[in-house]
Scaffold this motif. Structure first.
Motif, PDB file in Angstrom:
ATOM      1  N   UNK A 172      57.627  51.073  37.242  1.00  0.00           N
ATOM      2  CA  UNK A 172      57.237  52.037  38.281  1.00  0.00           C
ATOM      3  C   UNK A 172      55.797  52.219  38.152  1.00  0.00           C
ATOM      4  N   UNK A 173      54.931  52.578  37.059  1.00  0.00           N
ATOM      5  CA  UNK A 173      53.617  52.508  36.971  1.00  0.00           C
ATOM      6  C   UNK A 173      52.971  51.294  37.624  1.00  0.00           C
ATOM      7  N   UNK A 174      53.184  50.057  37.120  1.00  0.00           N
ATOM      8  CA  UNK A 174      52.793  48.896  37.453  1.00  0.00           C
ATOM      9  C   UNK A 174      52.659  48.738  38.897  1.00  0.00           C
ATOM     10  N   UNK A 175      54.052  48.863  39.597  1.00  0.00           N
ATOM     11  CA  UNK A 175      54.071  48.806  40.935  1.00  0.00           C
ATOM     12  C   UNK A 175      53.113  49.752  41.866  1.00  0.00           C
ATOM     13  N   UNK A 176      53.046  50.980  41.438  1.00  0.00           N
ATOM     14  CA  UNK A 176      52.383  52.061  42.219  1.00  0.00           C
ATOM     15  C   UNK A 176      50.756  51.750  41.907  1.00  0.00           C
ATOM     16  N   UNK A 177      50.427  51.371  40.762  1.00  0.00           N
ATOM     17  CA  UNK A 177      49.049  50.919  40.652  1.00  0.00           C
ATOM     18  C   UNK A 177      48.609  49.692  41.648  1.00  0.00           C
ATOM     19  N   UNK A 178      49.599  48.842  41.821  1.00  0.00           N
ATOM     20  CA  UNK A 178      49.259  47.657  42.483  1.00  0.00           C
ATOM     21  C   UNK A 178      49.210  48.061  44.002  1.00  0.00           C
ATOM     22  N   UNK A 179      50.156  48.961  44.587  1.00  0.00           N
ATOM     23  CA  UNK A 179      50.120  49.318  45.845  1.00  0.00           C
ATOM     24  C   UNK A 179      48.746  50.211  45.995  1.00  0.00           C
ATOM     25  N   UNK A 180      48.392  51.242  45.260  1.00  0.00           N
ATOM     26  CA  UNK A 180      47.150  51.931  45.603  1.00  0.00           C
ATOM     27  C   UNK A 180      45.849  51.110  45.569  1.00  0.00           C
ATOM     28  N   UNK A 181      45.818  50.031  44.819  1.00  0.00           N
ATOM     29  CA  UNK A 181      44.609  49.228  44.548  1.00  0.00           C
ATOM     30  C   UNK A 181      44.586  48.423  45.808  1.00  0.00           C
ATOM     31  N   UNK A 182      45.712  47.825  46.175  1.00  0.00           N
ATOM     32  CA  UNK A 182      45.637  46.849  47.187  1.00  0.00           C
ATOM     33  C   UNK A 182      45.412  47.749  48.691  1.00  0.00           C
ATOM     34  N   UNK A 183      45.875  48.989  48.702  1.00  0.00           N
ATOM     35  CA  UNK A 183      45.430  49.894  49.889  1.00  0.00           C
ATOM     36  C   UNK A 183      44.034  50.127  49.922  1.00  0.00           C
ATOM     37  N   UNK A 184      43.304  50.004  49.006  1.00  0.00           N
ATOM     38  CA  UNK A 184      41.838  50.291  48.763  1.00  0.00           C
ATOM     39  C   UNK A 184      41.035  48.698  48.910  1.00  0.00           C
ATOM     40  N   UNK A 185      41.633  47.833  49.218  1.00  0.00           N
ATOM     41  CA  UNK A 185      40.920  46.712  49.479  1.00  0.00           C
ATOM     42  C   UNK A 185      41.130  45.664  48.316  1.00  0.00           C
ATOM     43  N   UNK A 186      41.558  45.945  47.205  1.00  0.00           N
ATOM     44  CA  UNK A 186      41.381  45.119  46.098  1.00  0.00           C
ATOM     45  C   UNK A 186      42.479  44.066  45.969  1.00  0.00           C
ATOM     46  N   UNK A 187      42.246  42.891  45.294  1.00  0.00           N
ATOM     47  CA  UNK A 187      43.137  41.918  45.287  1.00  0.00           C
ATOM     48  C   UNK A 187      43.916  41.778  43.937  1.00  0.00           C
TER      49      UNK A 187
END
Length: 390
Positions: A190-205
């Motif tokens: 749950x935590x890792x997936x949410x981190x991935x989504x939020x960082x990707x939404x801010x343009x990070x890879x």
């Protein structure tokens, strides 16, 4: 049975206020609740369910909760619960959670909130609360909600990962880094997936993700939304359906060796120990899980020039949002979207500020910036456990 610690033991800050073994006769499981501290008669923490959980582990986690809540300025002490299921517990999960709820009822009604943690879900928590006859929204002094507790948390399921992502974004701003930065995430629950989504939404890879089966990598950036669709409820990614360009590493700590700017640890405790420090490639290490780095590893990482954001500062979103409602700090009677926005802003502001302070203290030569912050906050411990009703 339970045991209340003596005044001398309470004075010893290495010991919790209360450590209770729960009697759960109707199921194949053992349970404990550890209360590290009380503030104004309140304590809170999650319920961890793993075969290997121990009372000692819970004591460490409860202490971390005391620190987390103090650092965000919440007037609530730290606690933690644990359930060690036996071989037959998997087929009687509902029974286990109901037995746990009945056994923990005096603590719940006495001011100890027990939410979710590793191995438990919102549905598990609801079963325990129903068995205990406990309604958090009915607690005197709590924020009045316009929706049920379960509906609120369906809407806020990503809040801990959101807080971790806020910490990463703040650290990158402070370093002057521009998007896209390369992110490795160890753990895709749950935590890792949410981190991935939020960082990707801010343009990070997001260039690599690890689960219990190993690590997958694509330096061009993994398709986060598609990857989430391939991930089971246990955080395991279906390798058979991965895009052909994705490189699959086997079990072990391949995630340590992947070139990246940020390493987010969102799985097991002690994922980075002293032996692993020389292998860390990322310049920023973020403890998105509980006790993701050992103490010596944190020190060595800082001495090597890396930025380390500790768990008690960044892994606090869910606890902080819950605490705001328990303590009545969130505004009452807000519609769900406005309440969610208020809680996210509250969490974001405090995590951002604490991360800035950690980085400032680290830059000034502090070997343990969290202890400096805690000293400034002055976490309180109740002298007795009598208020718990046990």
């Amino acid at each position: 049975m339970s045991r209340t610690l003596s005044p001398q033991e309470v004075a010893d800050t290495n010991r919790p206020l209360l450590s209770t073994t729960l009697t759960m006769p109707g199921c194949d499981a053992r349970g404990w609740v550890v209360v590290d501290s009380l503030v104004d008669g309140l304590a809170m923490g999650g319920t961890r369910m793993t075969p290997a959980v121990t009372e000692r582990e819970l004591a460490h986690l409860a202490r971390a909760m005391t620190h987390k809540l103090a650092l965000v300025g919440l007037p609530i002490g730290g606690a933690k619960a644990g359930i060690a299921p036996g071989p037959g517990a998997a087929v009687e999960r509902h029974t286990v959670m109901r037995e746990f709820g009945r056994a923990a009822a005096p603590l719940l009604h006495g001011g100890v909130y027990l939410g979710c943690d590793q191995g438990t879900t919102y549905a598990d928590r609801q079963l325990a609360f129903e068995a205990a006859g406990y309604d958090v929204a009915a607690r005197p002094g709590a924020t009045r909600l316009t929706v049920g507790w379960g509906e609120l948390w369906d809407h806020m399921a990503d809040i801990t990962g959101f807080g971790v992502a806020v910490a990463v974004l703040g650290a990158l701003r402070a370093s002057g880094a521009k998007a896209p930065q390369r992110i490795v995430i160890q753990g895709f629950g749950t935590v890792g997936r949410a981190v991935a989504h939020h960082l990707a939404a801010h343009g990070h890879r997001v260039v690599a993700v690890a689960d219990v089966q190993g690590t997958i990598e694509d330096q061009r950036g993994l398709p986060v939304a598609a990857l989430t669709a391939l991930t089971g409820s246990d955080g395991t990614i279906d390798r058979a359906r991965l895009p052909a360009a994705v490189r699959v590493h086997g079990s072990g700590r391949a995630w340590l060796h992947i070139d990246a700017d940020v390493l987010v640890l969102a799985a097991s405790a002690s994922a980075v120990d002293e032996a692993a420090v020389p292998e860390v490639r990322a310049g920023t290490v973020v403890e998105g899980g509980n006790m993701s780095c050992t103490g010596p590893a944190r020190r060595l990482l800082r001495e090597s020039g890396r930025t380390v954001l500790p768990d008690v500062v960044v892994n606090v979103g869910g606890a902080a949002a819950t605490g705001c409602v328990l303590a009545g700090l969130a505004p009452s009677d807000l519609p769900l979207p406005q309440l969610s926005a208020w809680l996210r802003e509250w969490v974001s502001t405090r995590i951002t500020r604490n991360c800035e302070l950690v980085q400032e203290l680290s830059a000034s030569g502090s070997t343990d910036p969290v202890m400096h912050l805690l000293a400034a906050h002055g976490a309180r411990r109740s002298p007795t456990a009598g208020a718990l009703g046990v």
